[in-house]
Design a protein around this motif. Structure first.
Motif, PDB file in Angstrom:
ATOM      1  N   GLU A   1     -52.124  16.826  33.132  1.00  0.00           N
ATOM      2  CA  GLU A   1     -53.075  17.708  32.433  1.00  0.00           C
ATOM      3  C   GLU A   1     -52.384  18.869  31.712  1.00  0.00           C
ATOM      4  O   GLU A   1     -52.786  19.241  30.603  1.00  0.00           O
ATOM      5  CB  GLU A   1     -54.086  18.260  33.459  1.00  0.00           C
ATOM      6  CG  GLU A   1     -55.245  19.007  32.812  1.00  0.00           C
ATOM      7  CD  GLU A   1     -56.287  19.478  33.839  1.00  0.00           C
ATOM      8  OE1 GLU A   1     -56.346  18.934  34.960  1.00  0.00           O
ATOM      9  OE2 GLU A   1     -57.029  20.422  33.501  1.00  0.00           O
ATOM     10  N   HIS A   2     -51.341  19.424  32.340  1.00  0.00           N
ATOM     11  CA  HIS A   2     -50.784  20.683  31.824  1.00  0.00           C
ATOM     12  C   HIS A   2     -49.350  20.593  31.325  1.00  0.00           C
ATOM     13  O   HIS A   2     -48.813  21.581  30.816  1.00  0.00           O
ATOM     14  CB  HIS A   2     -50.836  21.761  32.916  1.00  0.00           C
ATOM     15  CG  HIS A   2     -52.223  22.108  33.347  1.00  0.00           C
ATOM     16  ND1 HIS A   2     -53.076  22.852  32.571  1.00  0.00           N
ATOM     17  CD2 HIS A   2     -52.911  21.789  34.472  1.00  0.00           C
ATOM     18  CE1 HIS A   2     -54.229  22.999  33.207  1.00  0.00           C
ATOM     19  NE2 HIS A   2     -54.169  22.354  34.356  1.00  0.00           N
TER      20      HIS A   2
ATOM     21  N   TYR B   1     -54.636  24.935  41.858  1.00  0.00           N
ATOM     22  CA  TYR B   1     -54.611  24.030  40.696  1.00  0.00           C
ATOM     23  C   TYR B   1     -54.993  24.779  39.413  1.00  0.00           C
ATOM     24  O   TYR B   1     -54.224  24.773  38.438  1.00  0.00           O
ATOM     25  CB  TYR B   1     -55.542  22.841  40.966  1.00  0.00           C
ATOM     26  CG  TYR B   1     -55.410  21.691  40.000  1.00  0.00           C
ATOM     27  CD1 TYR B   1     -54.746  20.526  40.374  1.00  0.00           C
ATOM     28  CD2 TYR B   1     -55.955  21.745  38.719  1.00  0.00           C
ATOM     29  CE1 TYR B   1     -54.636  19.451  39.498  1.00  0.00           C
ATOM     30  CE2 TYR B   1     -55.845  20.686  37.839  1.00  0.00           C
ATOM     31  CZ  TYR B   1     -55.185  19.531  38.236  1.00  0.00           C
ATOM     32  OH  TYR B   1     -55.071  18.478  37.359  1.00  0.00           O
TER      33      TYR B   1
ATOM     34  N   ARG C   1     -51.917  14.753  43.495  1.00  0.00           N
ATOM     35  CA  ARG C   1     -52.557  15.928  42.889  1.00  0.00           C
ATOM     36  C   ARG C   1     -51.573  16.658  41.958  1.00  0.00           C
ATOM     37  O   ARG C   1     -51.959  17.128  40.885  1.00  0.00           O
ATOM     38  CB  ARG C   1     -53.052  16.863  44.004  1.00  0.00           C
ATOM     39  CG  ARG C   1     -54.072  17.831  43.516  1.00  0.00           C
ATOM     40  CD  ARG C   1     -54.943  18.372  44.629  1.00  0.00           C
ATOM     41  NE  ARG C   1     -55.639  19.582  44.190  1.00  0.00           N
ATOM     42  CZ  ARG C   1     -56.781  19.609  43.536  1.00  0.00           C
ATOM     43  NH1 ARG C   1     -57.391  18.475  43.227  1.00  0.00           N
ATOM     44  NH2 ARG C   1     -57.330  20.757  43.178  1.00  0.00           N
ATOM     45  N   ALA C   2     -50.317  16.712  42.360  1.00  0.00           N
ATOM     46  CA  ALA C   2     -49.298  17.345  41.502  1.00  0.00           C
ATOM     47  C   ALA C   2     -49.092  16.491  40.242  1.00  0.00           C
ATOM     48  O   ALA C   2     -48.928  17.030  39.139  1.00  0.00           O
ATOM     49  CB  ALA C   2     -47.994  17.500  42.264  1.00  0.00           C
TER      50      ALA C   2
ATOM     51  N   VAL D   1     -44.279  22.358  39.571  1.00  0.00           N
ATOM     52  CA  VAL D   1     -45.258  22.403  40.661  1.00  0.00           C
ATOM     53  C   VAL D   1     -44.820  21.531  41.835  1.00  0.00           C
ATOM     54  O   VAL D   1     -44.061  20.572  41.667  1.00  0.00           O
ATOM     55  CB  VAL D   1     -46.668  21.946  40.203  1.00  0.00           C
ATOM     56  CG1 VAL D   1     -47.272  22.930  39.230  1.00  0.00           C
ATOM     57  CG2 VAL D   1     -46.633  20.540  39.617  1.00  0.00           C
TER      58      VAL D   1
ATOM     59  N   TRP E   1     -51.836  17.209  37.903  1.00  0.00           N
ATOM     60  CA  TRP E   1     -51.659  18.525  37.264  1.00  0.00           C
ATOM     61  C   TRP E   1     -50.670  18.413  36.101  1.00  0.00           C
ATOM     62  O   TRP E   1     -50.914  18.945  35.016  1.00  0.00           O
ATOM     63  CB  TRP E   1     -51.166  19.555  38.301  1.00  0.00           C
ATOM     64  CG  TRP E   1     -51.170  20.954  37.763  1.00  0.00           C
ATOM     65  CD1 TRP E   1     -52.160  21.879  37.894  1.00  0.00           C
ATOM     66  CD2 TRP E   1     -50.145  21.594  36.982  1.00  0.00           C
ATOM     67  NE1 TRP E   1     -51.826  23.044  37.244  1.00  0.00           N
ATOM     68  CE2 TRP E   1     -50.588  22.898  36.672  1.00  0.00           C
ATOM     69  CE3 TRP E   1     -48.899  21.187  36.502  1.00  0.00           C
ATOM     70  CZ2 TRP E   1     -49.837  23.804  35.920  1.00  0.00           C
ATOM     71  CZ3 TRP E   1     -48.144  22.073  35.745  1.00  0.00           C
ATOM     72  CH2 TRP E   1     -48.613  23.366  35.467  1.00  0.00           C
TER      73      TRP E   1
ATOM     74  N   THR F   1     -57.882  23.887  45.692  1.00  0.00           N
ATOM     75  CA  THR F   1     -59.032  24.371  44.928  1.00  0.00           C
ATOM     76  C   THR F   1     -58.640  25.577  44.077  1.00  0.00           C
ATOM     77  O   THR F   1     -59.026  25.672  42.905  1.00  0.00           O
ATOM     78  CB  THR F   1     -60.145  24.793  45.916  1.00  0.00           C
ATOM     79  OG1 THR F   1     -60.453  23.668  46.731  1.00  0.00           O
ATOM     80  CG2 THR F   1     -61.382  25.267  45.194  1.00  0.00           C
TER      81      THR F   1
ATOM     82  N   LEU G   1     -51.457  23.094  45.156  1.00  0.00           N
ATOM     83  CA  LEU G   1     -52.413  22.919  44.055  1.00  0.00           C
ATOM     84  C   LEU G   1     -53.777  22.526  44.606  1.00  0.00           C
ATOM     85  O   LEU G   1     -54.325  21.477  44.268  1.00  0.00           O
ATOM     86  CB  LEU G   1     -51.895  21.859  43.077  1.00  0.00           C
ATOM     87  CG  LEU G   1     -50.520  22.161  42.468  1.00  0.00           C
ATOM     88  CD1 LEU G   1     -50.018  20.949  41.686  1.00  0.00           C
ATOM     89  CD2 LEU G   1     -50.572  23.395  41.571  1.00  0.00           C
TER      90      LEU G   1
ATOM     91  N   ASN H   1     -46.938  19.854  45.321  1.00  0.00           N
ATOM     92  CA  ASN H   1     -48.099  19.749  46.204  1.00  0.00           C
ATOM     93  C   ASN H   1     -47.797  18.692  47.267  1.00  0.00           C
ATOM     94  O   ASN H   1     -47.190  17.660  46.961  1.00  0.00           O
ATOM     95  CB  ASN H   1     -49.363  19.369  45.416  1.00  0.00           C
ATOM     96  CG  ASN H   1     -50.610  19.637  46.228  1.00  0.00           C
ATOM     97  OD1 ASN H   1     -50.891  20.773  46.588  1.00  0.00           O
ATOM     98  ND2 ASN H   1     -51.360  18.595  46.549  1.00  0.00           N
TER      99      ASN H   1
ATOM    100  N   LYS I   1     -60.961  29.335  38.216  1.00  0.00           N
ATOM    101  CA  LYS I   1     -61.129  28.494  37.018  1.00  0.00           C
ATOM    102  C   LYS I   1     -61.208  29.338  35.757  1.00  0.00           C
ATOM    103  O   LYS I   1     -60.650  28.988  34.725  1.00  0.00           O
ATOM    104  CB  LYS I   1     -62.383  27.622  37.155  1.00  0.00           C
ATOM    105  CG  LYS I   1     -62.162  26.439  38.082  1.00  0.00           C
ATOM    106  CD  LYS I   1     -63.370  25.533  38.100  1.00  0.00           C
ATOM    107  CE  LYS I   1     -63.072  24.271  38.895  1.00  0.00           C
ATOM    108  NZ  LYS I   1     -64.284  23.610  39.387  1.00  0.00           N
TER     109      LYS I   1
ATOM    110  N   GLY J   1     -52.611  26.242  36.266  1.00  0.00           N
ATOM    111  CA  GLY J   1     -53.002  25.835  34.917  1.00  0.00           C
ATOM    112  C   GLY J   1     -53.006  27.019  33.951  1.00  0.00           C
ATOM    113  O   GLY J   1     -52.535  26.916  32.812  1.00  0.00           O
TER     114      GLY J   1
END
Ligand SMILES: NC(=O)c1ccc[n+]([C@@H]2O[C@H](COP(=O)([O-])OP(=O)(O)OC[C@H]3O[C@@H](n4cnc5c(N)ncnc54)[C@H](OP(=O)(O)O)[C@@H]3O)[C@@H](O)[C@H]2O)c1
Length: 291
Positions: free
Chosen positions: A45-46, A16, A38-39, A31, A42, A13, A11, A33, A132, A20
């Motif tokens: 967020e998701h 991630y 960072r995972a 996921v 994620w 740049t 995940l 990572n 993105k 998403g």
């Protein structure tokens, strides 16, 4: 499109936001990572689930996506008892988005086939912004029946997904892309540096010549920041140097002459030695300011 059970490993740049888009499209995502925080971010967020290892993330997934740094990173997340292959069931497909060598693509493809798994090498173009916005261009190597399983799902973050030929063809196509890019960027760097030394208004030069035959994506999107000496974004010197080394190794095998790519590889290596490895690779223009 029916929702698929999928795993996403790496995940960074690119990975991630790509993962998403898969979640937004309604797929059931687990996921992994290496840096766990960072995972966790994620998943906050998701939604979706977090695997403790690539194998755990890949367990039961129909499609497993990887997006890591280079050949060796790919081997780390795919092979071994914690690797994705250990968790995947027969018939599942590994889609690798890493920009890596043709050699590792063919090696992983053979290892997948031995286990009854599918494999696609699927490097991409479009950068962080493309990831993105979900508008990447993906160039794919693999069998048509394997491609058919993955293509509709990849569409969640791509505007073009093209099967180029057997395993390895995606990476070879990406090499062509990078050969073309470095030639254009080096040419742009030399042109802009010339304009500045000649006392011209470099922005005005770009305004004019970008409406003529010298126009390029690089001119439209990078000339201004090169003039301003701003490189704190984009595609790192370290990454482009890795890609040039992949190109030179492949050219050594197929006999293609790549004089400009060879030169730029040396320039990128010099920037890396100067500590500029994380800067956008358009920092090539800085070398022209050296005495
Ligand atoms: N950035 C771009 O504009 C762009 C455009 C086109 C193609 N690409 C290619 O896409 C790939 C990914 O690029 P990126 O910009 O997303 O890179 P990045 O931000 O550096 O992310 C790399 C990811 O790989 C993971 N990773 C690296 N080595 C690993 C290992 N040995 N074991 C497990 N995980 C490992 C990292 O985990 P950690 O979080 O723990 O470090 C991170 O999740 C590269 O091959 C790059 O050349 C990038």
């Amino acid at each position: 499109m029916t929702a698929t059970k999928a795993a996403f490993i790496g995940l960074g740049t690119m990975g991630y936001p790509m993962a998403g888009h898969l979640a937004t499209a309604g797929h059931e995502i687990t996921v992994f990572n290496r840096t766990r925080t960072r995972a966790e971010a994620w998943v906050r967020e998701h939604g979706g689930r977090l695997g403790g290892t690539p194998a755990e993330a890949a367990a039961g997934a129909h499609l497993v996506f990887t997006c890591v740094g280079n050949d060796d990173d790919l081997r780390v997340v795919v092979y071994g008892t914690d690797g994705a292959f250990a968790g995947m069931e027969e018939g599942a497909v590994l889609v690798d988005h890493t920009t890596a060598s043709g050699l590792v693509a063919r090696e992983v493809g053979r290892a997948a086939a031995k286990r009854g798994l599918g494999f696609l090498d699927a490097p991409m173009s479009g950068g962080e912004e493309g990831a993105k916005k979900g508008i990447l261009t993906i160039m794919v190597g693999g069998a048509p029946e394997t491609f058919a399983k993955a293509e509709p799902v990849i569409g969640a973050y791509a505007r073009a997904v093209t099967l180029m030929g057997p395993v390895g063809s995606g990476q070879l196509t990406k090499m062509v892309n990078q050969i073309c890019c470095v030639g254009i960027i080096q040419g742009l760097a030399e042109g802009l540096n010339f304009a500045l030394r000649a006392g011209l208004d470099a922005n005005k030069v770009v305004d004019v010549i970008s409406k003529g035959a010298a126009q390029s994506w690089q001119m439209d999107n990078r000339a201004r920041t090169m003039i301003e000496d701003r490189f704190d974004f984009g595609f790192a010197v370290d990454w482009m140097l890795k890609d040039m080394r992949i190109v030179l190794a492949e050219a050594g095998e197929n006999g293609a002459q790549v004089p400009v790519a060879t030169l730029v590889e040396g320039y990128l290596a010099r920037l890396q030695e100067q500590g500029a490895g994380r800067l956008d690779h358009t920092a090539l223009i800085r070398l022209l300011g050296e005495a």
